[in-house]
Design an enzyme around this catalytic site. Structure first.
Site, PDB file in Angstrom:
ATOM      1  N   HIS A 113      27.549 -11.259  16.444  1.00  0.00           N
ATOM      2  CA  HIS A 113      28.540 -11.830  17.363  1.00  0.00           C
ATOM      3  C   HIS A 113      29.904 -11.764  16.677  1.00  0.00           C
ATOM      4  CE1 HIS A 113      30.503 -14.294  20.312  1.00  0.00           C
ATOM      5  NE2 HIS A 113      30.806 -15.207  19.415  1.00  0.00           N
TER       6      HIS A 113
ATOM      7  N   ASP B 170      28.676 -12.675  25.069  1.00  0.00           N
ATOM      8  CA  ASP B 170      29.007 -11.243  25.033  1.00  0.00           C
ATOM      9  C   ASP B 170      28.236 -10.487  26.121  1.00  0.00           C
ATOM     10  OD1 ASP B 170      30.467 -11.697  22.519  1.00  0.00           O
ATOM     11  OD2 ASP B 170      28.470 -11.974  21.684  1.00  0.00           O
TER      12      ASP B 170
END
Length: 350
Positions: free
Chosen positions: A204, A176
């Site tokens: 996440h 990410d």
């Protein structure tokens, strides 16, 4: 004679300077992320160009024939640092004397499966693997959890390995982080190495908060605040965040398969930074134990923070000012993690 002695010295010097092999486990080793990952580890891209490796590959029994093919390919790469490859479906073999464990394998969400069913299946997996780490691995082992839901799986593994410090466990939000960094770089028309100190806060998942309030961009040799460099607050507070949050789903829609190459690259980045540290003045995003944090995040979680790493030890970057916009996003992703944790712990206690 001098040439001969010089040659002998070089041979002796090479032999004595070679480090002892380290044992590195990859679970889910017959899967597509591992297929993109194993070559980089075995080649020396992660643990160093002079660090011999013993690769331990764990998967479930039905995948062992596929794993044999992976082993053949690793052998056929003729990599000088790769001392041994051990394919197995047994935890007592896989987790023995580990220096590093990369837990990629997990139960994927299947059609019609409720989230609590997914959590229940993964609690069982990571309880078993945590207990195996506790029983067989070195107490200094560094554990990276990749399999989703990564934050909560990491917490369960840590709780199931009480003799290994919580600080040795982390989960992957570097993918990410890299996605956020790349989006900012493309928007500014620079390469990604000119962007630093983006942050991924929280889970996440699609509630994660990609934050560029503390980001710096090198524009024409001058370091500029991220918001000034992008110069588009609407994009940064809207499409930028949703693009990073939903990028995994976008890749699946396009490829009909989940992210593998970029996930493997992020795993390499994460583990290399643990081994060798982060550059001075830079932080990276990593899901770590939230105990004692200064940001008001509930303590008994694995939560993604900005961290700096030195001597294989991470430290959360404390004291960053948090505005109301960021606070709301950070709290929302924490709330999701609390809910996941409480559901998972109920299964763990059952």
């Amino acid at each position: 004679m001098l040439t001969l002695l010089t040659g002998m010295y070089l041979v002796v010097q090479t032999a004595t300077s070679q480090a002892e092999p380290i044992r590195v486990l990859v679970t889910g080793a017959a899967g597509q992320i591992a297929y993109s990952l194993l070559y980089s580890i075995a080649k020396g891209d992660v643990f160093g160009k002079d660090q011999p490796i013993i690769l331990v590959l764990l998967d479930i029994p039905p995948m062992l024939p596929v794993l044999d093919g992976v082993v053949m390919e690793l052998q056929d790469c003729a990599l000088p640092l790769l001392r041994e490859v051990i394919p197995t479906d047994k935890v007592e073999v896989a987790f023995k004397d580990l220096d590093a464990a990369i837990l990629v394998g997990s139960m994927p969400r299947k059609e019609g499966m409720e989230r609590k069913d997914l959590l229940k299946a993964n609690v069982a997996i990571f309880k078993t693997q945590g207990a195996a780490l506790d029983k067989y691995a070195k107490k200094t082992v560094k554990v990276l959890v990749v399999g989703n839901p990564a934050n909560t799986n990491c917490l369960i593994a840590s709780k199931s390995a009480p003799s290994i410090p919580k600080e040795n466990f982390s989960c992957l939000t570097r993918l990410d982080h890299n996605r956020a960094r790349s989006q900012v770089a493309m928007r500014c028309g620079v390469s990604s190495d000119n962007v630093k100190n983006v942050i991924i806060w929280g889970n996440h998942s699609s509630t994660q908060y990609p934050d560029v309030h503390h980001c710096k961009v090198n524009l024409h040799g001058k370091e500029v605040e991220g918001y000034s460099a992008v110069n588009d607050d609407t994009w940064l507070k809207g499409d930028f965040i949703s693009t990073v949050q939903q990028r995994g789903a976008a890749v699946i829609k396009a490829r009909k398969l989940s992210s593998a190459m970029s996930a493997a690259k992020a795993i390499c980045d994460h583990m290399r930074d643990i081994w060798f540290g982060t550059p001075e003045g830079e932080w990276v995003s990593m899901g770590v134990y939230a105990g004692g944090n200064s940001y008001g995040v509930p303590e008994d979680l694995m939560y993604s923070f900005p961290v700096m790493i030195k001597n294989k030890t991470w430290t959360v970057m404390d004291g960053l000012p948090i505005n109301d916009f960021s606070r709301a996003k950070m709290d929302a992703t924490a709330a999701e993690l609390v809910e996941e944790r409480d559901t998972a712990l109920a299964f763990l206690a059952a």
